[in-house]
Design a protein around this motif. Sequence first.
Motif, short mmCIF file in Angstrom:
data_model
loop_
_atom_site.label_atom_id
_atom_site.label_comp_id
_atom_site.label_asym_id
_atom_site.label_seq_id
_atom_site.Cartn_x
_atom_site.Cartn_y
_atom_site.Cartn_z
N LEU A 255 0.71 -1.67 -0.29
CA LEU A 255 -0.11 0.14 -0.29
C LEU A 255 1.09 0.94 0.01
O LEU A 255 0.45 2.49 -0.72
CB LEU A 255 -0.81 -0.22 1.12
CG LEU A 255 -1.69 1.49 1.42
CD1 LEU A 255 -2.68 1.61 0.34
CD2 LEU A 255 -2.41 0.93 2.76
N ILE A 256 2.28 1.25 0.92
CA ILE A 256 2.47 2.58 0.83
C ILE A 256 3.58 2.25 -0.63
O ILE A 256 3.34 3.65 -1.00
CB ILE A 256 3.96 1.83 1.39
CG1 ILE A 256 3.36 2.57 3.05
CG2 ILE A 256 4.85 3.95 1.86
CD1 ILE A 256 2.15 3.48 3.89
N GLU A 257 3.83 1.43 -1.10
CA GLU A 257 4.63 1.71 -2.13
C GLU A 257 3.44 2.08 -3.56
O GLU A 257 4.38 3.31 -4.33
CB GLU A 257 4.84 0.42 -3.10
CG GLU A 257 5.74 0.12 -4.51
CD GLU A 257 6.41 -1.70 -4.73
OE1 GLU A 257 6.98 -1.47 -5.19
OE2 GLU A 257 6.60 -2.14 -3.67
N ALA A 258 2.71 1.69 -3.49
CA ALA A 258 1.68 2.15 -4.67
C ALA A 258 0.84 3.74 -4.44
O ALA A 258 0.94 4.65 -5.20
CB ALA A 258 0.16 2.03 -4.02
N ILE A 259 1.37 4.13 -2.98
CA ILE A 259 0.59 5.28 -2.55
C ILE A 259 2.04 6.50 -3.00
O ILE A 259 1.71 7.88 -3.28
CB ILE A 259 -0.30 5.91 -1.55
CG1 ILE A 259 0.59 5.55 -0.49
CG2 ILE A 259 -1.40 5.16 -1.17
CD1 ILE A 259 0.17 6.36 0.99
N ARG A 260 3.68 5.33 -3.05
CA ARG A 260 3.92 6.60 -3.43
C ARG A 260 3.91 6.73 -4.81
O ARG A 260 5.57 7.55 -5.12
CB ARG A 260 5.86 5.88 -3.05
CG ARG A 260 5.45 5.63 -0.78
CD ARG A 260 7.29 5.56 -0.80
NE ARG A 260 7.56 4.95 0.22
CZ ARG A 260 8.32 4.81 1.09
NH1 ARG A 260 8.74 4.05 0.92
NH2 ARG A 260 8.46 5.17 2.73
N TYR A 261 3.86 5.91 -5.76
CA TYR A 261 3.91 6.22 -6.72
C TYR A 261 5.28 5.54 -7.20
O TYR A 261 5.96 5.96 -8.08
CB TYR A 261 3.37 7.78 -7.14
CG TYR A 261 2.10 7.84 -7.45
CD1 TYR A 261 1.85 8.44 -8.77
CD2 TYR A 261 1.52 7.41 -7.52
CE1 TYR A 261 0.70 8.92 -9.02
CE2 TYR A 261 0.55 7.69 -7.47
CZ TYR A 261 0.03 8.43 -8.49
OH TYR A 261 -1.82 8.63 -8.73
N GLY A 262 5.57 4.04 -6.60
CA GLY A 262 7.20 3.63 -6.43
C GLY A 262 7.56 3.08 -7.67
O GLY A 262 8.38 2.48 -8.18
N ASN A 263 6.22 2.53 -7.95
CA ASN A 263 5.61 1.57 -9.17
C ASN A 263 4.91 1.81 -10.52
O ASN A 263 3.47 1.66 -9.67
CB ASN A 263 5.44 0.49 -8.40
CG ASN A 263 5.54 -0.91 -9.23
OD1 ASN A 263 5.26 -1.17 -10.48
ND2 ASN A 263 5.74 -2.08 -8.70
N LYS A 264 5.03 2.10 -11.57
CA LYS A 264 3.78 2.24 -12.13
C LYS A 264 3.09 1.48 -12.75
O LYS A 264 2.15 1.62 -12.59
CB LYS A 264 5.02 2.22 -14.19
CG LYS A 264 5.64 3.52 -13.63
CD LYS A 264 6.34 4.06 -15.03
CE LYS A 264 7.53 5.27 -14.86
NZ LYS A 264 8.12 5.26 -16.36
N ASP A 265 2.89 0.40 -12.07
CA ASP A 265 2.22 -1.27 -12.78
C ASP A 265 0.93 -1.03 -11.51
O ASP A 265 0.10 -1.16 -11.46
CB ASP A 265 2.62 -2.03 -12.63
CG ASP A 265 3.64 -2.36 -13.83
OD1 ASP A 265 3.01 -1.87 -14.65
OD2 ASP A 265 4.97 -3.67 -13.97
N MET A 266 1.05 -0.40 -10.13
CA MET A 266 0.37 0.09 -9.40
C MET A 266 0.54 0.71 -8.44
O MET A 266 0.79 1.04 -7.15
CB MET A 266 0.12 -1.24 -8.18
CG MET A 266 2.07 -1.74 -7.75
SD MET A 266 1.31 -2.45 -6.62
CE MET A 266 3.32 -1.94 -5.93
N GLU A 267 0.00 2.58 -9.03
CA GLU A 267 -0.37 3.74 -8.99
C GLU A 267 -1.63 3.48 -7.94
O GLU A 267 -2.63 3.61 -8.85
CB GLU A 267 0.05 4.89 -9.49
CG GLU A 267 1.69 4.32 -10.29
CD GLU A 267 1.83 5.51 -11.11
OE1 GLU A 267 1.22 6.52 -11.82
OE2 GLU A 267 3.31 5.97 -11.00
N MET A 268 -1.33 4.44 -6.72
CA MET A 268 -3.09 4.61 -6.01
C MET A 268 -3.11 5.71 -5.73
O MET A 268 -2.11 6.65 -4.94
CB MET A 268 -3.01 2.88 -5.26
CG MET A 268 -3.19 1.54 -6.09
SD MET A 268 -3.63 1.22 -4.01
CE MET A 268 -5.22 1.25 -3.86
#
Length: 827
Positions: free
Chosen positions: A86-99
């Motif tokens: 969840l943290i990786e997603a909201i940080r936009y650290g992975n283009k495949d799962m930006e939330m």
Amino acid sequence: MKRSTFSLLLVLAAQAGAVHGELTDEQRNFFERKIRPVLVEQCYECHSTQSKKVKGGLMLDTKEATLHGGDTGPAVVPGKITDSLLIEAIRYGNKDMEMPPKGKLPASVIADFEAWVKMGAPDPRGEQVADAGNAASQWKKKDIDVVEGRKFWAYQPPKKSPVPEVKNTAWPRSDLDRYILAKLEEKGLQPVADAQKLDLLRRVTFDLTGLPPTLDQIQAFMKDASPEALTRVVDNLLASERFGEYWGRHWLDVARYAESSGKDINVPYPFAWRYRDWVIGAFNEDMPYNEFIRQQVAGDLLPFKDAVDQSKKIVATGFLAIGTKPHNERNPRQFALEVADEQIDTLTQAVLGTTVACARCHDHKFDPIPQKDYYALAGIFLSSETLYGTNGVIQNNQPSDLIELGRDSGMAPGFEGISASARADLARRMKQLDDTRAERQQEAMAARRSGKEIDAFRLLAVRQQTSELKGQINRYAEDGSARILAMGVYERRTPVNSPLFNRGEATQPGEMVPRGFVQVMFPSTPPQVTKGSGRLDLANWLASTENPQTARVMVNRMWRWLFGRGIVASVDNFGAMGEKPSHPELLDWLALRFMENGWSVKKMVREIVLSRTYQLSSQHAPQNFAADPDNTLFWRMSTRGLDAESLRDAMLSVSGEIDFYPPPGSPVSRVTGEGREAIFRFYQATQQPTRYRSVYLPLIRDVVPEALALFDFANPALVTGDRETTNVPSQSLYLMNNAQVIALSDAFARRVYDSSKDNPTRVVNAYWLAFGRAPTQQEILATRTFFSEYAQDAAKAKSAKDADITMYAWSAFCQALMASAEFRFLN
């Protein structure tokens, strides 16, 4: 112990708490204020049981589902940011799962989620969603009935009630004792025996000053056989400057005192120490508590006798200025809302024991506080200017001035001035940098017009240098003398009302809300603000005898600081999610007595510690324990560990190394310079060993000194009226291996060794210093064995001279005393 190891222990402890569902008020409030609203607004549409299509198999509307995660793994791993998708997603650290996919969340919101995971991802939600309705509407509370809410016990004014009759009429010494004994007798219980004289002296000396009794104090008390012996001790302790240092530290916990911003970037607050010293002085002077609160909220607006009085009252408003701030926030409106939110949260918890800030994004989920009440208060703080003194450097997008108090303030600058020529040199450098910046701005504009690439780094670098140098120059008058500066709050020229922001989002303003107060705290419709920000009206209401909570909350805090547990155990939360009072009539009696005695903290403390209830022993009573294992009825004095400051100060005291006269200011205020060198010196200044009392240690958020952090020091980012207490291996390891502890053991050994020419007397003196008592015969024999075996082991090792072996042995002995449970705990 290395900080990384300590952090790991904290994470493991947090995870354990999350797994077992044992949430503190702090954790629950953090989730409700910072996490749940964002999940509802940003995530539930695609990731809840009511989503038309659950994306990635991920649901976030229950605790279990959040921990389980979706197709790619756990969404949250308590305590582990890098493993939490969840943290990786909201940080936009992975283009495949930006939330969320519509746009990245604000940096402050991301920081809140990171802090939540670090603390163990505490989550009060159940494993099942309550019904089949929309997830967001399930969470939303029904309309609040303020009139009905006023019936709750905490929002009723304190009431006089008849002092209860008791069967054992010979036991009580005061009405306070009668309230305690009546509850015990209702349960068929009796209090334990009184504490021994020396135990009581050690207890009251630590409780009032945070220090062990000196040998002179012990001898004088033991010689005084009169009934007034303890009264004389208490009066002397209350008159001591040490009282304000220790009880001021209690309030600094509540006021979330620190000397930096914390949060996204740790910007120093070089003049936060003025507020610390004001608090200590206020407790020593026994400033009436209602005036103490009034000055912290609106000291700049109160009448004053002279420049000295005016300056002190301005410094008092540092209470509102020292909190955490998201300095890297670019949006000025969002930043202002975050500052106001932090001020509302601190003030209402500290003074009212109410979590009003939970109503920022929605009506309060548990208490009768509508969202409009939150924004009525927000208008008051948005109409006030908070001055904290930071420079506009990279990542610090919201700089601020400070308040200059002037030479007639009677206050010390806290740092050294420079020569007039040195000040002139700084001004010349500043002019050169201004010219350079102007040139580079022109170059950038020309490059933009011609379509060439702009060298943004060169422009940022000179801006950074300019801002840092400006900050240095502003510390000095033109003659090079140090300016007398302070943090605080002033009125804005034009007051404003706040819109009601939907979901608390700065981009979604709604209807305007007139500045005002929390409705449920008034017996009928509260008055409206008619002049200025309303901060003075707010201060006067908080300090009024008509306020149902101010006195009640403070006497409960005092009870907690003296007994280890409040009459209301949740000392910062008197609301529906808080604990009910164990002795409601006693709590009201204390509150009324507090106000009748002029809101005097010292008088209230004196009355409590001279009660028979406070003077009970800590002995075990099986029948009482079976009926009341948590001692909520106060049938004995619970054994309590020394807090972090008292433990450190006690080691300094018994070793003879303590220095009661620190220099004015703080090491943080004396750090100057530019760039990385200044940052390095800033952090280095916080870690230097000193002999001053712990209350004067520099306190940087996220860099708390190890001597405090390991022993359950308060989180300086949060209101903390009730510190957690732990007894973990890392504490013992620190007392065994830390270089400063070893140095104090050496000093303690020298003091004991020099006190006599024979070892038996030295041992006796060591026990009196460490424990405030003589050793038992068994302890004398054990000590004799220790020295004999130590000498034999050292002789076999042949690694030191005889003189060294002797002092090594005494140092090890003294270190063992300081690391013992008896030294670290109060009976």
